[in-house]
Design a protein around this motif. Structure first.
Motif, PDB file in Angstrom:
ATOM      1  N   GLY A 141      44.934  40.819 -24.108  1.00  0.00           N
ATOM      2  CA  GLY A 141      44.265  39.886 -25.006  1.00  0.00           C
ATOM      3  C   GLY A 141      43.379  38.873 -24.315  1.00  0.00           C
ATOM      4  N   ALA A 142      42.556  38.213 -25.122  1.00  0.00           N
ATOM      5  CA  ALA A 142      41.636  37.193 -24.636  1.00  0.00           C
ATOM      6  C   ALA A 142      41.880  35.910 -25.415  1.00  0.00           C
ATOM      7  CB  ALA A 142      40.195  37.662 -24.810  1.00  0.00           C
ATOM      8  N   PHE A 143      41.541  34.772 -24.789  1.00  0.00           N
ATOM      9  CA  PHE A 143      41.739  33.473 -25.397  1.00  0.00           C
ATOM     10  C   PHE A 143      40.396  32.750 -25.424  1.00  0.00           C
ATOM     11  CE2 PHE A 143      45.389  34.785 -22.972  1.00  0.00           C
ATOM     12  CZ  PHE A 143      46.494  34.516 -23.766  1.00  0.00           C
ATOM     13  N   GLU A 144      40.345  31.697 -26.213  1.00  0.00           N
ATOM     14  CA  GLU A 144      39.184  30.810 -26.198  1.00  0.00           C
ATOM     15  C   GLU A 144      39.692  29.394 -26.308  1.00  0.00           C
ATOM     16  OE1 GLU A 144      35.010  29.912 -28.604  1.00  0.00           O
ATOM     17  OE2 GLU A 144      36.331  31.543 -29.235  1.00  0.00           O
ATOM     18  N   ILE A 145      39.097  28.503 -25.525  1.00  0.00           N
ATOM     19  CA  ILE A 145      39.538  27.112 -25.529  1.00  0.00           C
ATOM     20  C   ILE A 145      38.323  26.209 -25.424  1.00  0.00           C
ATOM     21  CG2 ILE A 145      39.817  26.936 -23.005  1.00  0.00           C
ATOM     22  CD1 ILE A 145      42.352  25.292 -23.559  1.00  0.00           C
ATOM     23  N   GLY A 146      38.408  25.050 -26.066  1.00  0.00           N
ATOM     24  CA  GLY A 146      37.330  24.075 -26.002  1.00  0.00           C
ATOM     25  C   GLY A 146      37.794  22.781 -26.632  1.00  0.00           C
ATOM     26  N   VAL A 147      37.082  21.707 -26.345  1.00  0.00           N
ATOM     27  CA  VAL A 147      37.415  20.401 -26.895  1.00  0.00           C
ATOM     28  C   VAL A 147      36.204  19.895 -27.664  1.00  0.00           C
ATOM     29  CG1 VAL A 147      38.039  18.026 -26.347  1.00  0.00           C
ATOM     30  CG2 VAL A 147      39.057  19.900 -25.062  1.00  0.00           C
ATOM     31  N   PRO A 148      36.339  19.525 -28.950  1.00  0.00           N
ATOM     32  CA  PRO A 148      35.185  19.154 -29.765  1.00  0.00           C
ATOM     33  C   PRO A 148      34.282  18.097 -29.150  1.00  0.00           C
ATOM     34  CG  PRO A 148      37.121  19.384 -31.139  1.00  0.00           C
ATOM     35  CD  PRO A 148      37.591  19.518 -29.723  1.00  0.00           C
ATOM     36  N   GLU A 149      34.862  17.098 -28.487  1.00  0.00           N
ATOM     37  CA  GLU A 149      34.052  16.006 -27.954  1.00  0.00           C
ATOM     38  C   GLU A 149      33.542  16.292 -26.548  1.00  0.00           C
ATOM     39  OE1 GLU A 149      37.209  15.592 -29.021  1.00  0.00           O
ATOM     40  OE2 GLU A 149      36.762  14.869 -31.040  1.00  0.00           O
ATOM     41  N   ASP A 150      33.788  17.474 -26.027  1.00  0.00           N
ATOM     42  CA  ASP A 150      33.430  17.770 -24.643  1.00  0.00           C
ATOM     43  C   ASP A 150      33.970  16.715 -23.692  1.00  0.00           C
ATOM     44  OD1 ASP A 150      32.333  20.221 -24.700  1.00  0.00           O
ATOM     45  OD2 ASP A 150      30.260  19.601 -24.560  1.00  0.00           O
ATOM     46  N   ASP A 151      35.208  16.306 -23.936  1.00  0.00           N
ATOM     47  CA  ASP A 151      35.885  15.323 -23.099  1.00  0.00           C
ATOM     48  C   ASP A 151      36.501  16.069 -21.911  1.00  0.00           C
ATOM     49  OD1 ASP A 151      37.782  13.651 -21.923  1.00  0.00           O
ATOM     50  OD2 ASP A 151      38.252  12.645 -23.808  1.00  0.00           O
ATOM     51  N   PRO A 152      35.995  15.873 -20.681  1.00  0.00           N
ATOM     52  CA  PRO A 152      36.507  16.634 -19.533  1.00  0.00           C
ATOM     53  C   PRO A 152      38.004  16.476 -19.321  1.00  0.00           C
ATOM     54  CG  PRO A 152      34.457  15.533 -18.961  1.00  0.00           C
ATOM     55  CD  PRO A 152      34.865  15.016 -20.303  1.00  0.00           C
ATOM     56  N   ALA A 153      38.520  15.249 -19.499  1.00  0.00           N
ATOM     57  CA  ALA A 153      39.950  15.023 -19.286  1.00  0.00           C
ATOM     58  C   ALA A 153      40.775  15.777 -20.328  1.00  0.00           C
ATOM     59  CB  ALA A 153      40.259  13.532 -19.343  1.00  0.00           C
ATOM     60  N   ALA A 154      40.324  15.731 -21.593  1.00  0.00           N
ATOM     61  CA  ALA A 154      41.046  16.439 -22.652  1.00  0.00           C
ATOM     62  C   ALA A 154      40.975  17.945 -22.435  1.00  0.00           C
ATOM     63  CB  ALA A 154      40.488  16.060 -24.017  1.00  0.00           C
TER      64      ALA A 154
END
Length: 345
Positions: free
Chosen positions: A219-232
């Motif tokens: 399987g494959a995953f996708e990840i991201g943070v809406p605010e493009d907050d590097p720490a988050a």
């Protein structure tokens, strides 16, 4: 005799030809025999003759100047990719005796301000056409130039219903190639590290990932943070790496997110390359500074710039031959130490 004093008559006399023959050598060399053209060219070089561009502009109606609305950038932290594109664009224009005129055009100020930025140059006849970059859907610059009926060529695909004189790289195929290589190395669980930005080229990279990662055995995953907050984002990657089914490869949508991936991998007590492969996109200078060096995708900026200038000058000089479709160019996969060959993961 200085270059400024040399006239077309001086060249004709030195070459032993007529003034019209010299004019043909400058403006229509295909009309001359090779030996005659060589003789005239030698005389031009010997005397240092420079054609009067002002007179030529009056005669032909063109100035041999291409306008380029430079993307907004932070002088203290400039975008190396677009800086490289500007250098390539200037060189490509110079190769065909054209110049680039930079000016500011901020789409964030609205369609009226965009049109005003272009219309001032158009009304003053300062440029023959425009090169655009960072083209997005519903781009106000594309609309303004289409409405004005002025030739342009775009780095990035224009929307349907608008002129299709564009050059772009196949971002989807480039990302799919990265993923295919990871699968060939034995990676079974791959994660796409995405950006919050809704830009067409980022969407293409995601589409390429999803297409190729469908073959991942586990399987494959996708990840991201809406605010493009590097720490988050680093925290989110860290939680994923701490789980029982952690990915063994992180495919980042650009090189800057790969920096965050490096931090998260190390914070999890793992090693980039040995435990988790990481890839980026754009092949920015940081790729060769990171340890281990980062596998990325290099854009053929010189090829893109030459194709844009060729298409635009054709549209200016031979409107009937102007391109009516776009051109997709392949990108180059630059493999480095962040994706060593591994088997049996």
């Amino acid at each position: 005799m200085t270059a400024r004093q040399v006239t077309i008559e001086d060249v004709a006399r030195t070459a032993g030809v007529s003034r019209q023959t010299v004019s043909n050598a400058l403006n229509a060399p295909h009309r001359l025999r090779a030996t005659t053209l060589a003789r005239v060219t030698a005389a031009i070089d010997e005397l240092g003759y420079q054609p009067d561009q002002s007179a030529r502009s009056l005669r032909t109606g063109t100035r041999k100047v291409l306008g380029y609305p430079a993307p907004a950038d932070n002088p203290a932290d400039p975008n190396p990719l677009m800086g490289g594109f500007l250098q390539a664009l200037v060189s490509a224009a110079d190769a065909v005796d054209h110049r680039i005129l930079l000016f500011r055009c901020d789409p964030a100020r609205g369609a009226g301000a965009v049109a005003k930025s272009f219309n001032g140059l158009i009304a003053a006849r300062q440029v023959d056409g425009f090169v655009l970059s960072d083209v997005v859907h519903d781009d106000a610059r594309v609309d303004a130039l289409t409405e004005a009926g002025v030739p342009f060529a775009a780095f990035g695909r224009t929307a349907p219903g608008r002129p299709q004189n564009w050059v772009d790289i196949d971002s989807a195929e480039a990302t799919a190639t990265l993923v295919a290589r990871l699968l060939d190395q034995g990676h079974r669980r791959i994660c796409f590290v995405n950006s919050a930005a809704t830009l067409p080229w980022l969407a293409d990279r995601r589409a390429g990932f999803l297409r190729a990662a469908a073959a991942a055995p586990d399987g494959a995953f996708e990840i991201g943070v809406p605010e493009d907050d590097p720490a988050a984002l680093a925290d989110a990657i860290g939680r994923l790496l701490a789980g029982p089914d952690r990915p063994t490869a992180l495919v980042c949508v650009d090189d800057w997110l790969a920096l965050t991936a490096y931090q998260a991998v190390r914070a999890a007590g793992l090693t980039v390359g040995a435990d988790v492969a990481v890839t980026g996109f754009n092949d920015s200078p940081v790729c060769t500074v990171l340890q281990p060096t980062l596998t990325s995708v290099r854009l053929p900026l010189a090829d893109i710039a030459h194709a844009l200038v060729d298409r635009l000058t054709t549209a200016i000089e031979e409107p009937a031959s102007a391109p009516t479709s776009g051109l997709l160019l392949p990108a180059e996969q630059v493999v480095r130490d962040s994706t060593p060959t591994r088997r049996g993961l």
